[in-house]
Design a protein around this motif. Structure first.
Motif, PDB file in Angstrom:
ATOM      1  N   UNK A   1      25.607  34.296 -35.296  1.00 60.80           N
ATOM      2  CA  UNK A   1      26.690  33.418 -35.657  1.00 60.80           C
ATOM      3  C   UNK A   1      26.623  32.203 -34.751  1.00 60.80           C
ATOM      4  N   UNK A   2      26.788  31.052 -35.355  1.00 54.51           N
ATOM      5  CA  UNK A   2      26.802  29.784 -34.632  1.00 54.51           C
ATOM      6  C   UNK A   2      28.187  29.161 -34.765  1.00 54.51           C
ATOM      7  N   UNK A   3      28.568  28.344 -33.799  1.00 54.23           N
ATOM      8  CA  UNK A   3      29.823  27.590 -33.878  1.00 54.23           C
ATOM      9  C   UNK A   3      29.471  26.115 -33.941  1.00 54.23           C
ATOM     10  N   UNK A   4      30.044  25.396 -34.893  1.00 52.57           N
ATOM     11  CA  UNK A   4      29.764  23.969 -35.048  1.00 52.57           C
ATOM     12  C   UNK A   4      31.060  23.197 -35.261  1.00 52.57           C
ATOM     13  N   UNK A   5      31.096  22.008 -34.681  1.00 50.32           N
ATOM     14  CA  UNK A   5      32.218  21.086 -34.874  1.00 50.32           C
ATOM     15  C   UNK A   5      31.640  19.737 -35.289  1.00 50.32           C
ATOM     16  N   UNK A   6      31.245  19.618 -36.574  1.00 49.20           N
ATOM     17  CA  UNK A   6      30.598  18.390 -37.047  1.00 49.20           C
ATOM     18  C   UNK A   6      31.459  17.144 -36.834  1.00 49.20           C
ATOM     19  N   UNK A   7      30.801  16.065 -36.431  1.00 53.07           N
ATOM     20  CA  UNK A   7      31.473  14.781 -36.300  1.00 53.07           C
ATOM     21  C   UNK A   7      32.287  14.601 -35.039  1.00 53.07           C
ATOM     22  N   UNK A   8      32.257  15.561 -34.101  1.00 59.18           N
ATOM     23  CA  UNK A   8      33.072  15.456 -32.895  1.00 59.18           C
ATOM     24  C   UNK A   8      32.361  14.760 -31.752  1.00 59.18           C
ATOM     25  N   UNK A   9      31.044  14.703 -31.794  1.00 60.11           N
ATOM     26  CA  UNK A   9      30.299  14.130 -30.687  1.00 60.11           C
ATOM     27  C   UNK A   9      30.204  15.063 -29.489  1.00 60.11           C
ATOM     28  N   UNK A  11      29.198  18.956 -27.663  1.00 57.56           N
ATOM     29  CA  UNK A  11      28.013  19.819 -27.667  1.00 57.56           C
ATOM     30  C   UNK A  11      27.979  20.696 -28.918  1.00 57.56           C
ATOM     31  N   UNK A  12      29.125  20.891 -29.556  1.00 54.58           N
ATOM     32  CA  UNK A  12      29.184  21.705 -30.763  1.00 54.58           C
ATOM     33  C   UNK A  12      28.948  20.907 -32.043  1.00 54.58           C
ATOM     34  N   UNK A  13      28.728  19.612 -31.910  1.00 55.77           N
ATOM     35  CA  UNK A  13      28.379  18.781 -33.066  1.00 55.77           C
ATOM     36  C   UNK A  13      26.912  19.060 -33.399  1.00 55.77           C
ATOM     37  N   UNK A  14      26.605  19.477 -34.625  1.00 54.67           N
ATOM     38  CA  UNK A  14      25.212  19.767 -34.973  1.00 54.67           C
ATOM     39  C   UNK A  14      24.257  18.614 -34.671  1.00 54.67           C
ATOM     40  N   UNK A  15      24.747  17.386 -34.674  1.00 52.76           N
ATOM     41  CA  UNK A  15      23.895  16.232 -34.376  1.00 52.76           C
ATOM     42  C   UNK A  15      23.423  16.232 -32.922  1.00 52.76           C
ATOM     43  N   UNK A  16      24.101  16.989 -32.052  1.00 51.87           N
ATOM     44  CA  UNK A  16      23.718  17.033 -30.642  1.00 51.87           C
ATOM     45  C   UNK A  16      22.429  17.823 -30.421  1.00 51.87           C
ATOM     46  N   UNK A  17      22.084  18.693 -31.366  1.00 51.54           N
ATOM     47  CA  UNK A  17      20.898  19.518 -31.221  1.00 51.54           C
ATOM     48  C   UNK A  17      21.141  20.828 -30.495  1.00 51.54           C
ATOM     49  N   UNK A  18      22.373  21.044 -30.034  1.00 52.51           N
ATOM     50  CA  UNK A  18      22.687  22.270 -29.303  1.00 52.51           C
ATOM     51  C   UNK A  18      23.137  23.406 -30.211  1.00 52.51           C
ATOM     52  N   UNK A  19      23.505  23.119 -31.447  1.00 51.46           N
ATOM     53  CA  UNK A  19      23.963  24.153 -32.375  1.00 51.46           C
ATOM     54  C   UNK A  19      22.732  24.760 -33.035  1.00 51.46           C
ATOM     55  N   UNK A  20      22.244  25.831 -32.423  1.00 47.73           N
ATOM     56  CA  UNK A  20      21.033  26.491 -32.915  1.00 47.73           C
ATOM     57  C   UNK A  20      20.979  27.879 -32.303  1.00 47.73           C
ATOM     58  N   UNK A  34      25.400  32.784 -39.960  1.00 47.17           N
ATOM     59  CA  UNK A  34      26.693  32.206 -40.325  1.00 47.17           C
ATOM     60  C   UNK A  34      27.056  31.137 -39.306  1.00 47.17           C
ATOM     61  N   UNK A  35      27.493  29.978 -39.792  1.00 47.53           N
ATOM     62  CA  UNK A  35      27.974  28.906 -38.923  1.00 47.53           C
ATOM     63  C   UNK A  35      29.460  28.733 -39.171  1.00 47.53           C
ATOM     64  N   UNK A  36      30.249  28.926 -38.111  1.00 48.28           N
ATOM     65  CA  UNK A  36      31.699  28.801 -38.244  1.00 48.28           C
ATOM     66  C   UNK A  36      32.152  27.467 -37.672  1.00 48.28           C
ATOM     67  N   UNK A  37      33.276  26.958 -38.165  1.00 48.75           N
ATOM     68  CA  UNK A  37      33.802  25.678 -37.706  1.00 48.75           C
ATOM     69  C   UNK A  37      35.202  25.817 -37.126  1.00 48.75           C
TER      70      UNK A  37
END
Length: 59
Positions: A1-9, A11-20, A34-37
């Motif tokens: 399970x992954x935790x993501x907060x898209x668009x927040x900037x 570490x949990x923003x998938x664009x940061x590269x840390x959500x993996x 599963x990726x939870x938000x």
């Protein structure tokens, strides 16, 4: 399970590269990742449906 907060900037923003998955871990073909938000893994995911499927591997 992954935790993501898209668009927040954060570490949990998938664009940061840390959500993996952690280094050394990989999902096998057919595994469910599963990726939870939100804090509750059941409110923003289909985790409950995956848990109720007989014989379905969960990662």
């Amino acid at each position: 399970m992954l935790h993501a907060e898209p668009g927040t900037g954060s570490a949990f923003d998938p664009a940061s590269g840390f959500v993996r998955l952690m280094d050394g871990l990989a999902a096998d073909p057919g595994d469910v990742v599963v990726t939870k938000t939100s804090r509750n893994a059941f409110t923003t995911t289909n985790l409950a449906q995956h848990l109720q499927r007989p014989g379905r591997p969960i990662s």
